[in-house]
Design a protein around this motif. Structure first.
Motif, PDB file in Angstrom:
ATOM      1  N   ILE A  56      -1.334   7.495 -10.248  1.00  0.00           N
ATOM      2  CA  ILE A  56      -2.709   7.190  -9.515  1.00  0.00           C
ATOM      3  C   ILE A  56      -2.514   5.672  -9.277  1.00  0.00           C
ATOM      4  O   ILE A  56      -2.775   5.103  -8.220  1.00  0.00           O
ATOM      5  N   SER A  57      -2.270   4.803 -10.240  1.00  0.00           N
ATOM      6  CA  SER A  57      -2.432   3.403 -10.146  1.00  0.00           C
ATOM      7  C   SER A  57      -1.401   2.720  -9.135  1.00  0.00           C
ATOM      8  O   SER A  57      -1.760   2.018  -8.098  1.00  0.00           O
ATOM      9  N   VAL A  58      -0.179   3.410  -9.240  1.00  0.00           N
ATOM     10  CA  VAL A  58       0.773   2.846  -8.243  1.00  0.00           C
ATOM     11  C   VAL A  58       0.744   3.477  -6.904  1.00  0.00           C
ATOM     12  O   VAL A  58       0.611   2.784  -6.002  1.00  0.00           O
ATOM     13  N   ASP A  59       0.124   4.919  -6.765  1.00  0.00           N
ATOM     14  CA  ASP A  59      -0.180   5.307  -5.617  1.00  0.00           C
ATOM     15  C   ASP A  59      -1.372   4.676  -5.006  1.00  0.00           C
ATOM     16  O   ASP A  59      -1.323   4.042  -3.706  1.00  0.00           O
ATOM     17  N   MET A  60      -2.474   3.967  -5.795  1.00  0.00           N
ATOM     18  CA  MET A  60      -3.552   3.354  -5.211  1.00  0.00           C
ATOM     19  C   MET A  60      -3.161   2.238  -4.755  1.00  0.00           C
ATOM     20  O   MET A  60      -3.616   1.740  -3.545  1.00  0.00           O
ATOM     21  N   MET A  61      -2.427   1.442  -5.480  1.00  0.00           N
ATOM     22  CA  MET A  61      -2.155   0.225  -4.970  1.00  0.00           C
ATOM     23  C   MET A  61      -1.176   0.236  -3.887  1.00  0.00           C
ATOM     24  O   MET A  61      -1.257  -0.722  -2.880  1.00  0.00           O
ATOM     25  N   SER A  62      -0.242   0.995  -3.794  1.00  0.00           N
ATOM     26  CA  SER A  62       0.812   1.098  -2.540  1.00  0.00           C
ATOM     27  C   SER A  62      -0.313   1.420  -1.125  1.00  0.00           C
ATOM     28  O   SER A  62      -0.263   0.832  -0.154  1.00  0.00           O
ATOM     29  N   ARG A  63      -1.249   2.279  -1.334  1.00  0.00           N
ATOM     30  CA  ARG A  63      -2.400   2.367  -0.209  1.00  0.00           C
ATOM     31  C   ARG A  63      -2.962   1.147   0.034  1.00  0.00           C
ATOM     32  O   ARG A  63      -3.321   0.750   1.288  1.00  0.00           O
ATOM     33  N   VAL A  64      -3.617   0.415  -0.959  1.00  0.00           N
ATOM     34  CA  VAL A  64      -4.185  -0.702  -0.658  1.00  0.00           C
ATOM     35  C   VAL A  64      -3.558  -1.810   0.085  1.00  0.00           C
ATOM     36  O   VAL A  64      -4.024  -2.322   0.621  1.00  0.00           O
ATOM     37  N   ARG A  65      -2.222  -1.994  -0.633  1.00  0.00           N
ATOM     38  CA  ARG A  65      -1.170  -2.837  -0.029  1.00  0.00           C
ATOM     39  C   ARG A  65      -1.094  -2.413   1.493  1.00  0.00           C
ATOM     40  O   ARG A  65      -0.949  -3.188   2.489  1.00  0.00           O
ATOM     41  N   GLU A  66      -0.992  -1.170   2.093  1.00  0.00           N
ATOM     42  CA  GLU A  66      -0.665  -0.775   3.098  1.00  0.00           C
ATOM     43  C   GLU A  66      -1.783  -1.014   3.975  1.00  0.00           C
ATOM     44  O   GLU A  66      -1.556  -1.448   5.228  1.00  0.00           O
ATOM     45  N   GLU A  67      -3.040  -0.752   3.649  1.00  0.00           N
ATOM     46  CA  GLU A  67      -4.283  -1.049   4.295  1.00  0.00           C
ATOM     47  C   GLU A  67      -4.550  -2.448   4.615  1.00  0.00           C
ATOM     48  O   GLU A  67      -5.048  -3.034   5.609  1.00  0.00           O
ATOM     49  N   MET A  68      -4.146  -3.339   3.558  1.00  0.00           N
ATOM     50  CA  MET A  68      -4.505  -4.920   3.613  1.00  0.00           C
ATOM     51  C   MET A  68      -3.210  -5.485   4.720  1.00  0.00           C
ATOM     52  O   MET A  68      -3.652  -6.135   5.307  1.00  0.00           O
ATOM     53  N   ARG A  69      -2.013  -4.812   4.724  1.00  0.00           N
ATOM     54  CA  ARG A  69      -1.023  -5.235   5.770  1.00  0.00           C
ATOM     55  C   ARG A  69      -1.708  -5.001   7.042  1.00  0.00           C
ATOM     56  O   ARG A  69      -1.315  -6.088   8.007  1.00  0.00           O
ATOM     57  N   LYS A  70      -2.503  -3.879   7.226  1.00  0.00           N
ATOM     58  CA  LYS A  70      -2.755  -3.653   8.732  1.00  0.00           C
ATOM     59  C   LYS A  70      -3.915  -4.698   9.207  1.00  0.00           C
ATOM     60  O   LYS A  70      -4.285  -4.948  10.232  1.00  0.00           O
ATOM     61  N   LYS A  71      -4.598  -5.363   8.053  1.00  0.00           N
ATOM     62  CA  LYS A  71      -5.289  -6.215   8.127  1.00  0.00           C
ATOM     63  C   LYS A  71      -4.954  -7.875   8.472  1.00  0.00           C
ATOM     64  O   LYS A  71      -5.599  -8.681   8.224  1.00  0.00           O
ATOM     65  N   GLY A  72      -3.502  -7.974   7.999  1.00  0.00           N
ATOM     66  CA  GLY A  72      -2.777  -9.041   8.216  1.00  0.00           C
ATOM     67  C   GLY A  72      -2.629  -9.946   6.741  1.00  0.00           C
ATOM     68  O   GLY A  72      -2.201 -10.934   6.665  1.00  0.00           O
ATOM     69  N   HIS A  73      -2.786  -9.330   5.917  1.00  0.00           N
ATOM     70  CA  HIS A  73      -2.664  -9.651   4.433  1.00  0.00           C
ATOM     71  C   HIS A  73      -1.490  -8.875   3.856  1.00  0.00           C
ATOM     72  O   HIS A  73      -1.159  -7.880   3.846  1.00  0.00           O
ATOM     73  N   GLU A  74      -0.794  -9.908   3.029  1.00  0.00           N
ATOM     74  CA  GLU A  74       0.314  -9.461   2.286  1.00  0.00           C
ATOM     75  C   GLU A  74      -0.019  -9.617   0.761  1.00  0.00           C
ATOM     76  O   GLU A  74      -0.450 -10.446   0.216  1.00  0.00           O
ATOM     77  N   LEU A  75       0.021  -8.497  -0.032  1.00  0.00           N
ATOM     78  CA  LEU A  75      -0.543  -8.314  -1.365  1.00  0.00           C
ATOM     79  C   LEU A  75       0.882  -8.433  -2.330  1.00  0.00           C
ATOM     80  O   LEU A  75       1.923  -7.601  -1.913  1.00  0.00           O
TER      81      LEU A  75
END
Length: 185
Positions: A166-185
Motif C-alpha cells: 500500500i505504501s509503495v502503491d500510494m506513493m507511486s500514485r501521489v508521484r503520478e498526480e504531482m507530475r501532472k501538476k508539474g512537480h517531481e517527487l
C-alpha cells in the motif's frame, strides 16, 4: 518509564505497519485508517450481581482475562531489566524480591477483571452477554479463542506485506498526480 504491555503491543502493531511502509527516497508514509467504530450504545446504570458474573465469564472464556494476567510477569521483567542494567550485583536479591511480590500483584489482576466486567455490563444487556457467553462456551467459540495466537501471527505477516505494498502503491500514485501538476517527487 515502564510501558504498559497492552499499549506496547498496540504501538508495536502500529510501528510495524508504519515501518513496513517506511518512506523510500523522500516518500511519505502511508496513513493508517482506523476501522469504523460501531455506534456506541448509552451506558447502562447499575449491573446486577448475575450480570457482573456473566460479564466476568465472558472475559475469562474469551481469553481477555488471560491477557491481563500476562501483564504482571511483563512488568516484573521490565523492573528486573531496568534495575540490573545499572546494578548487576543486585540480581540474586532482586530475583528473590520479585518472586516474593509476584503473588501480591497476581491477585490484583482480579481488580482489572472486575473493572472490565463492569464496563461490559455498561455496554451489553443481560441477553447480549448471555449470547456472547454461549458463543465462547460453544465448540466454535473455544476454537476461536484457541486460534487467536495463530491468526494474530498470520495477520501480522499479512499486514506487513499489505502495508508495504500500500505504501509503495500510494506513493507511486501521489508521484503520478504531482507530475501532472508539474512537480517531481
Amino acid at each position: 518509564m515502564f510501558f504498559r504491555p497492552t499499549i506496547r503491543l498496540a504501538a508495536l502493531v502500529l510501528a510495524t505497519a508504519a515501518s513496513a511502509g517506511e518512506p523510500r527516497h523522500g516518500a511519505a508514509p502511508a496513513a493508517a485508517a482506523a476501522p469504523p467504530i460501531a455506534s456506541v450504545p448509552p451506558l447502562v446504570s447499575a449491573a446486577s450481581p448475575a450480570q457482573l458474573a456473566l460479564a466476568r465469564s465472558v472475559l475469562v472464556d474469551s481469553g481477555i482475562a488471560s491477557s491481563f494476567r500476562l501483564i504482571i510477569p511483563q512488568y516484573l521483567e521490565q523492573i528486573a531489566l531496568s534495575v540490573t542494567r545499572t546494578r548487576p550485583e543486585m540480581v540474586p536479591d532482586l530475583n528473590l524480591v520479585l518472586a516474593a511480590v509476584r503473588p501480591e500483584f497476581d491477585k490484583k489482576v482480579d481488580e482489572m477483571i472486575d473493572s472490565a466486567a463492569q464496563l461490559y455490563t455498561q455496554r451489553f444487556s443481560q441477553k447480549e452477554l448471555e449470547d456472547v457467553a454461549a458463543f465462547f462456551k460453544s465448540a466454535s467459540g473455544r476454537k476461536y479463542v484457541g486460534m487467536q495466537p495463530v491468526l494474530m501471527s498470520d495477520m501480522f505477516v499479512a499486514m506487513q506485506a499489505w502495508s508495504q505494498k500500500i505504501s509503495v502503491d500510494m506513493m507511486s500514485r501521489v508521484r503520478e498526480e504531482m507530475r501532472k501538476k508539474g512537480h517531481e517527487l
